[in-house]
Enzyme design. Structure first.
Site, mmCIF file in Angstrom:
data_model
loop_
_atom_site.group_PDB
_atom_site.id
_atom_site.type_symbol
_atom_site.label_atom_id
_atom_site.label_comp_id
_atom_site.label_asym_id
_atom_site.label_seq_id
_atom_site.Cartn_x
_atom_site.Cartn_y
_atom_site.Cartn_z
ATOM 1 N N PRO A 92 16.957 0.321 15.200
ATOM 2 C CA PRO A 92 16.265 0.768 13.987
ATOM 3 C C PRO A 92 16.147 -0.302 12.904
ATOM 4 O O PRO A 92 17.067 -1.099 12.703
ATOM 5 C CB PRO A 92 17.124 1.942 13.499
ATOM 6 N N ASN A 93 15.007 -0.272 12.246
ATOM 7 C CA ASN A 93 14.695 -1.111 11.084
ATOM 8 C C ASN A 93 14.435 -2.581 11.410
ATOM 9 O O ASN A 93 14.086 -3.366 10.529
ATOM 10 C CB ASN A 93 15.792 -1.004 10.003
ATOM 11 N N ARG A 141 12.441 -7.306 5.278
ATOM 12 C CA ARG A 141 13.662 -6.543 5.046
ATOM 13 C C ARG A 141 14.796 -7.480 4.641
ATOM 14 O O ARG A 141 15.244 -8.297 5.443
ATOM 15 C CB ARG A 141 14.045 -5.832 6.351
ATOM 16 N N TYR A 152 18.697 -11.246 6.434
ATOM 17 C CA TYR A 152 18.137 -11.272 7.790
ATOM 18 C C TYR A 152 17.129 -12.387 8.038
ATOM 19 O O TYR A 152 16.647 -12.533 9.165
ATOM 20 C CB TYR A 152 17.517 -9.907 8.108
ATOM 21 N N ASN A 188 19.918 -5.696 20.126
ATOM 22 C CA ASN A 188 20.427 -5.591 18.760
ATOM 23 C C ASN A 188 20.327 -4.112 18.400
ATOM 24 O O ASN A 188 19.244 -3.635 18.058
ATOM 25 C CB ASN A 188 19.608 -6.431 17.785
ATOM 26 N N ALA A 199 21.900 -0.562 13.056
ATOM 27 C CA ALA A 199 22.959 0.284 12.493
ATOM 28 C C ALA A 199 23.609 1.185 13.540
ATOM 29 O O ALA A 199 24.758 1.617 13.351
ATOM 30 C CB ALA A 199 22.386 1.127 11.356
ATOM 31 N N HIS A 231 27.216 0.627 14.819
ATOM 32 C CA HIS A 231 28.419 1.063 14.113
ATOM 33 C C HIS A 231 28.752 2.529 14.336
ATOM 34 O O HIS A 231 29.762 3.016 13.834
ATOM 35 C CB HIS A 231 28.249 0.788 12.616
ATOM 36 N N ASP A 264 27.767 4.743 25.767
ATOM 37 C CA ASP A 264 27.820 5.380 27.083
ATOM 38 C C ASP A 264 26.666 4.917 27.969
ATOM 39 O O ASP A 264 26.843 4.704 29.174
ATOM 40 C CB ASP A 264 27.780 6.906 26.944
ATOM 41 N N GLU A 317 25.071 -8.144 23.290
ATOM 42 C CA GLU A 317 24.731 -7.598 21.967
ATOM 43 C C GLU A 317 24.544 -8.740 20.975
ATOM 44 O O GLU A 317 25.332 -9.687 20.966
ATOM 45 C CB GLU A 317 25.861 -6.670 21.493
ATOM 46 N N HIS A 339 23.468 -9.787 16.762
ATOM 47 C CA HIS A 339 23.213 -9.420 15.365
ATOM 48 C C HIS A 339 22.768 -10.662 14.616
ATOM 49 O O HIS A 339 23.368 -11.730 14.779
ATOM 50 C CB HIS A 339 24.474 -8.860 14.697
ATOM 51 N N LEU A 340 21.759 -10.497 13.785
ATOM 52 C CA LEU A 340 21.324 -11.621 12.952
ATOM 53 C C LEU A 340 22.419 -12.032 11.984
ATOM 54 O O LEU A 340 22.726 -13.215 11.816
ATOM 55 C CB LEU A 340 20.074 -11.234 12.167
ATOM 56 N N SER A 341 22.980 -11.037 11.305
ATOM 57 C CA SER A 341 24.000 -11.318 10.296
ATOM 58 C C SER A 341 25.380 -11.347 10.943
ATOM 59 O O SER A 341 25.567 -10.850 12.064
ATOM 60 C CB SER A 341 23.955 -10.242 9.206
ATOM 61 N N ARG A 386 30.529 -8.789 6.136
ATOM 62 C CA ARG A 386 29.748 -7.913 5.254
ATOM 63 C C ARG A 386 30.580 -6.679 4.869
ATOM 64 O O ARG A 386 31.802 -6.765 4.813
ATOM 65 C CB ARG A 386 28.431 -7.541 5.956
ATOM 66 N N ARG A 405 30.459 -2.278 8.579
ATOM 67 C CA ARG A 405 29.681 -3.013 9.589
ATOM 68 C C ARG A 405 30.569 -3.829 10.520
ATOM 69 O O ARG A 405 30.109 -4.351 11.539
ATOM 70 C CB ARG A 405 28.692 -3.967 8.915
HETATM 71 C C1 DQA Z 1 22.221 -5.918 12.191
HETATM 72 C C2 DQA Z 1 23.492 -5.583 11.426
HETATM 73 C C3 DQA Z 1 23.614 -4.091 11.203
HETATM 74 O O1 DQA Z 1 24.771 -3.802 10.438
HETATM 75 C C4 DQA Z 1 22.400 -3.555 10.455
HETATM 76 O O2 DQA Z 1 22.481 -2.153 10.335
HETATM 77 C C5 DQA Z 1 21.129 -3.972 11.080
HETATM 78 C C6 DQA Z 1 20.982 -5.345 11.526
HETATM 79 C C7 DQA Z 1 22.014 -7.438 12.327
HETATM 80 O O3 DQA Z 1 21.221 -7.839 13.171
HETATM 81 O O4 DQA Z 1 22.622 -8.216 11.577
HETATM 82 O O5 DQA Z 1 20.170 -3.207 11.140
HETATM 83 O O6 DQA Z 1 22.316 -5.392 13.513
#
Ligand code: DQA
Length: 153
Positions: free
Chosen positions: A12-13, A20, A25, A76, A79, A82, A89, A100, A102-104, A109, A113
């Site tokens: 998501p997002n 964003r 990011y 990725n 959210a 978390h 599963d 897996e 993550h950008l950040s 943080r 997270r």
């Molecule tokens: C994220 C980190 C997550 O905490 C956040 O909800 C995201 C992006 C990252 O790529 O850093 O949507 O997965």
């Protein structure tokens, strides 16, 4: 001979990348990241399909359907990392390797997270390198597939 296929899943997002919270990011869009990852995957001998969904169940469906078509996955989960036992599963239910990304740096943080539920099911996690996290994820999964001994620990 057709190249073996890798799957890149964005949660998501992540379709909002570019606009964003760029201070967290970065400014690369999801389409740009996908293109760079496809280029790298091709150089490494793979065909990369990229998909994004804001919906947990859709991501579960794609994970379940991946076996048979794809040899490895980079995800990725956004959210959902978390919170989503359903994604954990689904990752555990398939036998192909999942990395897996993550950008950040999720450990630098907010406290909520710093724990990734989904990380318990993946081979490894890359976090904090911005858009390069995805490229490192593609390299990692390709490396695993090339050298299965490296995933046996
Ligand atoms: C994220 C980190 C997550 O905490 C956040 O909800 C995201 C992006 C990252 O790529 O850093 O949507 O997965």
């Amino acid at each position: 001979m057709p190249k073996p296929k890798l799957l890149l899943l964005h949660g998501p997002n992540l379709n909002m990348l570019g606009m964003r919270e760029p201070s967290i990011y970065g400014s690369a869009t999801m389409a740009q990241i996908d293109q760079c990852c496809q280029q790298l995957a091709s150089e490494l001998g793979y065909n990369l399909s990229c998909r994004q969904s804001n919906h947990e169940g859709q991501l579960v469906d794609w994970l379940q359907a991946a076996a048979g078509e794809f040899v490895g996955i980079v995800i990725n989960p956004g959210a959902y990392s978390h919170s989503s036992i359903a994604l954990l599963d689904a990752i555990r239910a398939i036998t192909i390797p999942v990395v897996e990304v993550h950008l950040s740096n999720i450990h630098a943080r907010e406290a909520f997270r710093s724990h990734s539920v989904t990380a318990a099911g993946v081979v490894g996690l890359i976090s904090g390198f911005g858009a390069d996290s995805y490229l490192l994820g593609v390299r990692a999964v390709a490396q695993l597939l090339a050298d299965p001994l490296s995933s046996s620990s």
